[in-house]
Write a protein that holds these residues in place. Structure first.
Motif, short mmCIF file in Angstrom:
data_model
loop_
_atom_site.label_atom_id
_atom_site.label_comp_id
_atom_site.label_asym_id
_atom_site.label_seq_id
_atom_site.Cartn_x
_atom_site.Cartn_y
_atom_site.Cartn_z
N HIS A 1 -4.49 10.08 -7.82
CA HIS A 1 -3.37 9.34 -7.23
C HIS A 1 -3.72 7.91 -6.84
O HIS A 1 -2.84 7.03 -6.88
CB HIS A 1 -2.86 10.10 -6.00
CG HIS A 1 -1.58 9.56 -5.43
ND1 HIS A 1 -0.44 9.38 -6.19
CD2 HIS A 1 -1.27 9.14 -4.18
CE1 HIS A 1 0.52 8.90 -5.44
NE2 HIS A 1 0.05 8.73 -4.21
N SER A 2 -4.95 7.63 -6.46
CA SER A 2 -5.33 6.29 -6.00
C SER A 2 -6.23 5.61 -7.03
O SER A 2 -7.45 5.53 -6.88
CB SER A 2 -6.04 6.36 -4.64
OG SER A 2 -5.15 6.83 -3.64
N GLU B 1 -7.41 15.56 -4.53
CA GLU B 1 -6.82 14.38 -3.89
C GLU B 1 -7.15 14.36 -2.40
O GLU B 1 -7.48 13.32 -1.83
CB GLU B 1 -5.29 14.39 -4.08
CG GLU B 1 -4.82 14.29 -5.51
CD GLU B 1 -4.99 12.90 -6.09
OE1 GLU B 1 -5.46 11.99 -5.37
OE2 GLU B 1 -4.68 12.72 -7.27
N THR C 1 -6.56 -1.62 1.73
CA THR C 1 -6.79 -0.89 0.47
C THR C 1 -6.85 -1.83 -0.73
O THR C 1 -7.40 -1.46 -1.76
CB THR C 1 -5.70 0.17 0.27
OG1 THR C 1 -6.06 1.03 -0.82
CG2 THR C 1 -4.35 -0.47 -0.09
N HIS D 1 1.59 0.68 -4.58
CA HIS D 1 1.05 2.02 -4.79
C HIS D 1 1.91 3.06 -4.08
O HIS D 1 2.29 2.89 -2.92
CB HIS D 1 -0.38 2.08 -4.24
CG HIS D 1 -1.01 3.43 -4.26
ND1 HIS D 1 -1.63 4.00 -3.17
CD2 HIS D 1 -1.11 4.35 -5.26
CE1 HIS D 1 -2.09 5.20 -3.49
NE2 HIS D 1 -1.78 5.44 -4.74
N SER D 2 2.23 4.15 -4.76
CA SER D 2 2.84 5.35 -4.18
C SER D 2 4.11 5.03 -3.41
O SER D 2 5.07 4.51 -3.97
CB SER D 2 1.79 6.06 -3.32
OG SER D 2 2.19 7.37 -3.00
N SER E 1 -3.77 13.66 -11.07
CA SER E 1 -2.81 13.34 -10.01
C SER E 1 -1.81 14.48 -9.83
O SER E 1 -1.52 15.23 -10.76
CB SER E 1 -2.04 12.07 -10.36
OG SER E 1 -0.98 11.86 -9.44
N GLY F 1 -1.95 4.30 4.31
CA GLY F 1 -2.88 3.22 4.03
C GLY F 1 -2.54 1.98 4.83
O GLY F 1 -1.76 2.02 5.77
N ARG G 1 -8.31 2.52 -6.01
CA ARG G 1 -9.45 2.85 -5.15
C ARG G 1 -10.57 3.52 -5.93
O ARG G 1 -11.75 3.19 -5.75
CB ARG G 1 -8.98 3.78 -4.02
CG ARG G 1 -10.07 4.16 -3.02
CD ARG G 1 -9.60 5.30 -2.12
NE ARG G 1 -9.46 6.55 -2.88
CZ ARG G 1 -8.74 7.60 -2.46
NH1 ARG G 1 -8.07 7.53 -1.32
NH2 ARG G 1 -8.68 8.70 -3.19
N HIS H 1 0.82 -1.21 0.00
CA HIS H 1 0.00 0.00 0.00
C HIS H 1 0.85 1.26 0.00
O HIS H 1 2.08 1.22 0.16
CB HIS H 1 -0.91 0.00 1.23
CG HIS H 1 -0.13 0.01 2.52
ND1 HIS H 1 0.39 1.16 3.07
CD2 HIS H 1 0.23 -1.00 3.36
CE1 HIS H 1 1.03 0.87 4.18
NE2 HIS H 1 0.96 -0.44 4.39
#
Length: 251
Positions: free
Chosen positions: A230-231, A147, A41, A99-100, A204, A37, A234, A33
């Motif tokens: 960005h997500s 965001e 997620t 993610h990220s 994003s 998070g 989700r 994640h």
């Protein structure tokens, strides 16, 4: 959840992982994640992977979810935690979807241990700044209003990741992206994993051009943009599952 205990020079750390599925024919899929998070997620995407018979490992990074708060939050600390999880679970090679901050961590693992990662899906990965101009953009911490609003909505639906989150993570991680690191870019050539980089498009705060440039710097990578912010997993789960799941199914 299963709790693994890692001992290091900075102290003992509990790392929580959820393991499901038992497919031994293909490498397991490790899900990582982003900041603030936790493993929850990935519920929808993990369920889709299990329906395909994949073994799935969802991890809570240090300072997140059910994992312990740590003394340090260096980018290489997160990388070494993932390496430890693979070792403890006796996983030689894995596919990773991340993610990220988790994506940046996964790429660091693929750079450190190229033989441990077969396929790599990097959703909205923040690259290290390449030069001072890149630093000056402040892209890592400059989340847009949209965001933030979407993040608040997610927190209302599931507040536990934010409640359990160690705020020191953000305080320690952000400054590490404020120094240009051309050597990080120079080492990308060692990555052996076939890689898919997914950008959230114009919505994003991470400019797509940087993620595309990263895909071009990797030996075997492709780039796709999904206009979700960005997500992506989700906010546009079907589109994300189509792109990431299709990539993982390739031989």
């Amino acid at each position: 959840m299963r709790v693994l205990h890692r001992s290091s020079s900075t102290g003992d750390l509990a790392l929580a992982v959820r393991v499901s599925g038992d497919d031994e024919r293909r490498p397991p899929v490790l899900l990582v994640h982003g900041m603030a998070g936790d493993h929850t997620t990935w519920r929808g995407f993990a369920a889709a992977l299990r329906r395909e018979g994949r073994r799935v490992i969802s991890v809570d990074l240090r300072g997140h979810g059910r994992s312990g708060h740590a003394q340090t939050y260096l980018l290489n600390d997160f990388r070494d935690d993932l390496h430890f999880v693979l070792d403890e679970l006796d996983i030689g090679v894995a596919d990773i979807v991340a993610h990220s901050l988790g994506a940046h961590t996964a790429l660091r693992l693929a750079m450190e241990a190229p033989g441990r990662v077969r396929r790599l899906v990097l959703e909205e990965i923040p690259p290290m700044p390449r030069d001072q101009a890149h630093v000056d953009e402040g892209i890592v911490v400059a989340a847009t209003l949209g965001e933030r609003v979407r993040g608040i909505g997610a927190a209302v639906r599931n507040p536990w990741p934010l409640i359990r989150f160690d705020r020191r993570v953000g305080e320690e991680v952000a400054p590490q992206f404020e120094t240009a690191d051309p050597q990080w870019w120079a080492r990308l050539g060692v990555v052996a994993a076939s890689t898919l980089i997914i950008s959230g498009g114009a919505r994003s705060f991470l400019p797509s051009r940087h993620l595309r440039t990263l895909s071009e710097a990797l030996p075997d990578a492709r780039f796709v943009a999904i206009d979700a912010g960005h997500s992506i997993h989700r906010d546009k789960p079907a589109e994300f599952a189509s792109a990431a799941g299709g990539f993982l199914r390739q031989h």
